[in-house]
Design a protein around this motif. Structure first.
Motif, PDB file in Angstrom:
ATOM      1  N   ALA A 161      33.939  58.709  41.824  1.00  0.00           N
ATOM      2  CA  ALA A 161      34.237  57.694  42.721  1.00  0.00           C
ATOM      3  C   ALA A 161      33.011  57.649  42.559  1.00  0.00           C
ATOM      4  N   PHE A 162      31.265  58.229  42.971  1.00  0.00           N
ATOM      5  CA  PHE A 162      30.473  57.564  43.516  1.00  0.00           C
ATOM      6  C   PHE A 162      29.384  57.135  42.291  1.00  0.00           C
ATOM      7  N   ILE A 203      34.288  45.568  30.354  1.00  0.00           N
ATOM      8  CA  ILE A 203      34.276  45.852  29.959  1.00  0.00           C
ATOM      9  C   ILE A 203      34.341  47.800  30.523  1.00  0.00           C
ATOM     10  N   ILE A 204      34.300  47.684  31.868  1.00  0.00           N
ATOM     11  CA  ILE A 204      34.847  49.089  32.164  1.00  0.00           C
ATOM     12  C   ILE A 204      36.854  48.908  32.194  1.00  0.00           C
ATOM     13  N   ARG A 205      37.082  47.064  31.401  1.00  0.00           N
ATOM     14  CA  ARG A 205      38.376  47.385  31.450  1.00  0.00           C
ATOM     15  C   ARG A 205      38.088  48.741  29.836  1.00  0.00           C
ATOM     16  N   LEU A 218      29.431  51.064  37.384  1.00  0.00           N
ATOM     17  CA  LEU A 218      29.706  49.317  37.483  1.00  0.00           C
ATOM     18  C   LEU A 218      28.308  48.869  38.086  1.00  0.00           C
ATOM     19  N   ALA A 219      28.027  49.349  38.827  1.00  0.00           N
ATOM     20  CA  ALA A 219      26.756  48.277  39.361  1.00  0.00           C
ATOM     21  C   ALA A 219      26.042  48.270  38.074  1.00  0.00           C
ATOM     22  N   ALA A 220      25.601  49.283  37.371  1.00  0.00           N
ATOM     23  CA  ALA A 220      23.991  49.428  36.585  1.00  0.00           C
ATOM     24  C   ALA A 220      25.476  48.374  35.411  1.00  0.00           C
ATOM     25  N   VAL A 221      26.441  48.265  34.793  1.00  0.00           N
ATOM     26  CA  VAL A 221      26.613  47.868  34.341  1.00  0.00           C
ATOM     27  C   VAL A 221      26.661  46.597  35.076  1.00  0.00           C
TER      28      VAL A 221
END
Lengths: 259, 205
Positions: free
Chosen positions: A10-11, A230-232, A17-20
């Motif tokens: 998760a970390f 992008i995450i999806r 996520l933050a980088a994207v």
């Protein structure tokens, strides 16, 4: 320091996520314009408020049954973000906005959002604090209050965004009975079918969260929508790899996620 | 002011976020402390809620156009403040408090819940009108699932439970999982936006 179950994954997922998000922000700020499909429900907001203005009747809004202290707090937050836009439109069109709350913690926030929206449009004299109502923490007392507002105040439009439970159908049916234009939005999968059958426009699942960003032209907001896409895609790839691995007897992806 | 609120949100949010990844003594204690503050703030907001309910109903009483409009706000105000005062001065175990809870609140809640059956029937009637291909598919799938859930459904067609299970598990299940995944990503993105202060429209209207 002891990692929780799944905490390491998760970390690193959060860091990714933050980088994207940062990469998307830089790209959008640099002039890149990503394509986003139109969400009909957002066009429907203007239609609903415009109709209320023509009829000289109020608009009803409820941010749902959840507060800010549960796992579904994101939906309440998204609903309050949309409320800012709805209140602004109501102030512009001189439409009375009635807000019904179930959670006491949401009450002062919604009151302040509506007040600030009316103030920003120079229509503070049209803002009535008693139009932002708290009914009860009890599910069906709140439901009765909302149905009472829709029938008693003869609303023209009924907007329901946030987390809902069994009361969702009562609200939507009451709105349909009194001929309201109805716009609903939720990520509660059990309530989506009720809204789809009774409402004119529905924000399904992530559309509720995307709504605020779509309404904005701010690069930071647009970049979060790009990040979600992008995450999806990354998640779909992960699911496909996991399914293939499981088919060939390997649980490597499962073990990775549980770390 | 909005910047200050965003900073407070960031300072309170980061320890809670970090404590969900790992058990770090100082961070976890801080996160627990912030959650306790949240409970205290919720207590204050409940009081604000009660005041709002009182003002709205007092207003309704003042603006009444005929005597019939008196009953509803009077009942709300009497029950609200009657219960508050009973709870404060005699405790929540007082018989009057129990009486209202057992004989008023519980039956009313049960009645509210039971009314859902009628709302579902009315919504189903609206949804099952065949106006286009989508509505026709919904009608066929809905009828198959409903027939499989009634006692003589299996006697009509022995494969009905299998078909119903396939519709619910494969077609419905996969669509719902897609919505859940999309919703989770959206919730994370919203939380991230609020945490880093990108999203402030809920602070300024």
């Amino acid at each position: 320091m002891v990692p929780r179950d799944g905490g390491i994954f998760a970390f690193f997922a959060f860091l990714a996520l933050a980088a994207v998000l940062f990469w998307c922000y830089r790209k959008v700020k640099g002039g890149y314009k990503p394509y986003f499909r139109q969400i009909p429900a957002l066009k429907g907001l203007e239609e609903a408020i415009g109709r209320a203005a023509e009829m000289g009747r109020p608009v009803h809004f409820t941010p749902g049954s959840d507060g800010f202290d549960s796992g579904t707090a994101g939906m309440t937050l998204a609903a309050t973000i949309c409320l800012a836009h709805i209140a602004k439109l109501c102030a512009q069109y001189d439409v009375r906005l009635l807000v019904s709350n179930r959670r006491p913690a949401v009450q002062p926030l919604t009151e302040e959002i509506v007040r600030q929206a009316f103030l920003a449009e120079g229509k503070l004299e049209n803002f009535r604090p008693t139009d932002i109502r708290f009914f009860s923490d009890d599910q069906f007392a709140y439901a009765s209050g909302v149905v009472g507002v829709i029938s008693g105040e003869q609303t023209a439009s009924n907007i329901m965004l946030g987390g809902f439970y069994a009361e969702s159908l009562m609200f939507a049916e009451a709105g349909a009975t009194y001929g309201n234009i109805q716009i609903a939005g939720t990520a509660s999968t059990a309530q989506i079918p009720f809204f789809v059958t009774t409402c004119d426009y529905v924000l399904i699942g992530e559309e509720l969260f995307a709504a605020a960003a779509v309404l904005s032209v701010d690069p930071a907001q647009v970049s979060t929508l790009m990040m979600q896409d992008i995450i999806r895609i990354a998640l779909v790839c992960l699911i496909a790899i996991g399914a293939l691995a499981a088919t060939f007897g390997s649980d490597v992806i499962r073990q990775l996620i549980l770390k | 002011m909005n910047t200050l609120i965003a900073i407070v949100g960031l300072v309170a949010g980061v320890p809670i976020l970090l404590s969900s990844f790992a058990e770090i003594p100082v961070i976890s204690d801080l996160a627990q402390e912030f959650q306790r503050w949240g409970i205290i703030l919720a207590g204050f907001s409940t009081f604000l809620g009660v005041l709002n309910l009182t003002f709205v109903n007092a207003n309704a009483l003042r603006r009444r156009k005929h005597t019939g409009q008196v009953i509803e706000p009077v009942v709300v105000l009497v029950m609200l403040w009657g219960l508050v005062l009973t709870g404060v001065f005699f405790g929540q175990t007082h018989p009057a408090y129990d009486f209202v809870f057992e004989n008023v609140l519980k039956p009313l809640s049960a009645s509210g819940f039971s009314m859902l059956a009628f709302f579902i029937a009315s919504a189903a009637y609206r949804a099952f009108r065949v106006r286009n291909v989508d509505a026709a598919i919904l009608l066929v799938c809905g009828c198959l699932v409903m027939l499989a859930n009634i006692p003589f459904g299996e006697q009509l067609w022995s494969d009905l439970p299998f078909v119903s299970d396939w519709i619910m598990r494969i077609i419905n299940g996969s669509a719902m999982k897609g919505i859940v995944i999309g919703g989770a990503i959206g919730a994370i993105a919203t939380a991230l936006k609020v945490l880093v202060g990108v999203e402030r429209s809920h602070l300024r209207g």
